[in-house]
Design an enzyme around this catalytic site. Structure first.
Site, PDB file in Angstrom:
ATOM      1  N   ASP A 208       1.074  -1.219  -0.285  1.00  0.00           N
ATOM      2  CA  ASP A 208       0.168  -0.445  -0.113  1.00  0.00           C
ATOM      3  C   ASP A 208       1.031   1.172   0.181  1.00  0.00           C
ATOM      4  O   ASP A 208       1.674   1.514   1.228  1.00  0.00           O
ATOM      5  CB  ASP A 208      -1.137  -0.243   1.602  1.00  0.00           C
ATOM      6  CG  ASP A 208      -1.709   1.030   1.165  1.00  0.00           C
ATOM      7  OD1 ASP A 208      -1.391   1.980   0.835  1.00  0.00           O
ATOM      8  OD2 ASP A 208      -2.931   1.333   1.871  1.00  0.00           O
ATOM      9  N   HIS A 209       1.305   1.885  -1.591  1.00  0.00           N
ATOM     10  CA  HIS A 209       1.813   2.823  -1.277  1.00  0.00           C
ATOM     11  C   HIS A 209       1.778   4.210   0.017  1.00  0.00           C
ATOM     12  O   HIS A 209       2.703   4.653   0.399  1.00  0.00           O
ATOM     13  CB  HIS A 209       1.593   3.983  -2.518  1.00  0.00           C
ATOM     14  CG  HIS A 209       0.528   4.347  -2.891  1.00  0.00           C
ATOM     15  ND1 HIS A 209      -0.535   3.431  -3.658  1.00  0.00           N
ATOM     16  CD2 HIS A 209       0.655   5.795  -2.775  1.00  0.00           C
ATOM     17  CE1 HIS A 209      -1.404   5.418  -3.703  1.00  0.00           C
ATOM     18  NE2 HIS A 209      -0.832   6.614  -3.103  1.00  0.00           N
ATOM     19  N   HIS A 271      -6.141   2.841   2.388  1.00  0.00           N
ATOM     20  CA  HIS A 271      -5.522   4.106   2.980  1.00  0.00           C
ATOM     21  C   HIS A 271      -5.539   4.546   4.034  1.00  0.00           C
ATOM     22  O   HIS A 271      -5.070   5.276   5.422  1.00  0.00           O
ATOM     23  CB  HIS A 271      -5.490   5.095   1.944  1.00  0.00           C
ATOM     24  CG  HIS A 271      -4.957   4.910   0.983  1.00  0.00           C
ATOM     25  ND1 HIS A 271      -3.608   3.491   0.356  1.00  0.00           N
ATOM     26  CD2 HIS A 271      -5.875   5.041  -1.094  1.00  0.00           C
ATOM     27  CE1 HIS A 271      -3.883   3.395  -1.305  1.00  0.00           C
ATOM     28  NE2 HIS A 271      -4.610   5.043  -1.437  1.00  0.00           N
TER      29      HIS A 271
END
Length: 530
Positions: A208-209, A271
């Protein structure tokens, strides 16, 4: 005060920041062959290749590191290198240097083939062996799934079938999986079950960036490295928390994809819940992968599960209508290409999330995310309780002035601000809110690096701290699936009553529907103005 902040930040970064300590001490990992599936796509061109070049620029890539692109597009090695060069020129955050590029380009190769052909994967295995021997990669393999999720299972099944999943003697094999990890709890479990039939859990890096952003990692440092904040980071001092992930763009040409996903799946499940877990988790016993991820999972398990009938009381969903954002008109979501004319897919979500544990009992976390909002911004805001004794009751707007707010800005203009109340100069007592602020750019002299740089380096180093574990993915999906079920029942109820179901709407360029404002107003609160 500002000078003191700048001086402290610039002189103690390498010494006191435990999140950077690993990079400062262990600069490079082992040489390896990295296979990028989907290498002809946008993610590889805009993010992965430029991030690898940036690591090479900083001398963080090990000697002999090799990239083998694999996709359906019929490129040659030279065509792939030219495409990579253009991607670096357009998207790299460091200066392009011909000497570094030449060295980096020598390790770029390409192979065309389908994802569902075992014969082609046999050829892939042979090519990897050839590159391994030629480039002295020590039998280390890294597979990156930069493809649509629909081919995750077929690619990994073929990797297992041709014996590419099992590490060779003296080497390691790792798999990086891009989000989304499923679209509900059942599909996430099915994907995990499939992957774990072929790879071991410690071989799998679910990326998950957001977790690669320096400002996200700094949430932990801010909490656990500053003695003045950790003692008040709890229900005794915190009134509530607001987390915002706002996007100024509409769905654009991604309407066909987005209409099958929506804001809850696209942003909240990953996120926003990552930001919640880092903001609210208990201190880990050590800064290593197991300890940090254990505490994140514990926190996610503490999030109160909603019964389907409770969902409308704790969540708001909406769609944007036509409006102006940054001087540009955005069409209504229902008019976007690829979107069904009667779609009930949400482009905005607000969620009053409650955490049932000792630290946060009674402290609501208000989450919001949406498309076509006035600006692109991600922020975590901690609202502290009001002072218990009011000395200045005659002052106007006292409710606002006495509530301290700590805001951690993730993007853009990365930094931290603390809102306090002070007396204005003069003979009378007039109270004025002011901010004490810290900015990454001015304090460190550069913008934070791209998230993929840190995450790719961590995969090469074998550090899973900033990646999500199976149980973390499934707990997050369990909470989100409860909301999806509640929404489904809401629509079914409308249908059973013979009425057409419509989502609330908000004009593009505004901060969301009135129903989201009412969600906080019921508790005597309001959204932070950004």
């Amino acid at each position: 005060m500002a000078d003191e902040v700048v001086t402290t930040a610039t002189t103690t970064d390498a010494v006191e920041n435990p999140l950077r300590e690993g990079l400062d001490v262990v600069r490079t990992g082992d040489p390896a062959v990295m296979v990028i599936f989907g290498a002809s796509g946008d993610l590889a061109r805009r993010k992965l290749i430029p991030a690898l070049y940036n690591l090479a620029y900083q001398r963080l890539l090990p000697p002999g590191f090799t990239v083998l692109g694999y996709a359906r597009s019929p490129y040659t090695d030279e065509e792939f290198r030219e495409r990579a060069r253009q991607g670096i020129l357009e998207h790299s955050s460091v200066n392009f240097q011909e000497e570094i590029w030449e060295s980096f380009a020598q390790g770029l190769f390409y192979m065309a083939g389908p994802y569902n052909s075992r014969e082609d994967f046999q050829r892939l295995a042979q090519r990897i062996d050839e590159l391994d021997e030629a480039r002295n990669a020590h039998h280390n393999r890294l597979f990156y799934l930069a493809t649509p999720p629909t081919v995750y299972q077929v690619i990994t099944a073929n990797l297992g079938a041709v014996d590419l999943a099992r590490p060779k003697e003296g080497g390691w094999t790792r798999l990086v999986v891009e989000k989304p990890f499923g679209r509900d709890l059942a599909s996430a479990r099915a994907l995990n079950d499939h992957l774990l039939q072929i790879f071991l859990e410690d071989q799998i890096y679910r990326i998950d960036h957001y977790l690669g952003k320096e400002t996200v990692q700094n949430i932990l440092v801010f909490r656990f490295a500053n003695g003045i904040f950790e003692p008040i980071w709890n229900r005794n001092y915190v009134d509530h928390v607001q987390i915002t992930v706002a996007e100024s763009i509409g769905v654009g040409d991604r309407g066909g994809y987005y209409d099958k996903s929506g804001a809850l799946r696209d942003m909240v499940q990953n996120h926003l819940l990552q930001l919640v877990s880092l903001t609210a988790m208990e201190p880990p016993v050590a800064f290593d992968a197991k300890a940090v991820r254990d505490q994140k999972v514990n926190l996610l398990r503490s999030i109160r599960s909603l019964e389907p009938e409770e969902v409308p009381d704790y969540t708001v969903r909406a769609q944007y209508t036509s409006g102006i954002v940054n001087g540009k008109r955005i069409p209504s979501y229902l008019e976007e290409p690829g979107v069904a004319p009667n779609s009930t897919t949400e482009t905005y979500v607000a969620w009053k999330l409650e955490i049932d544990n000792w630290r946060w009992s009674g402290v609501p976390f208000y989450l919001r995310t949406g498309k076509a909002l006035p600006k692109k911004i991600t922020e975590v805001a901690i609202y502290f309780r009001k002072a218990p004794h009011l000395l200045f009751k005659s002052q106007h707007h006292q409710e606002e002035l006495i509530q301290n707010v700590l805001a951690m800005r993730i993007q853009p203009n990365e930094g931290i601000s603390l809102k306090i109340s002070v007396k204005q100069p003069g003979p009378a007592v007039h109270i004025q809110p002011v901010k004490m602020e810290f900015h990454y750019g001015s304090s460190f002299g550069r913008v934070p690096p791209d998230a993929y740089e840190r995450l790719l380096l961590d995969v090469i180093l074998g550090d899973g701290t900033l990646f999500t574990r199976r149980d973390e993915v499934e707990v997050a999906w369990e909470r989100v699936t409860r909301i999806l079920e509640g929404w489904r029942l809401e629509e079914e109820k409308a249908k059973a009553e013979g009425r057409e179901f419509h989502l609330p709407t908000y004009e593009a360029g505004t901060w969301g529907p009135k129903e989201a404002d009412e969600l906080l107003a019921r508790d005597g609160r309001r959204w932070r103005r950004l």
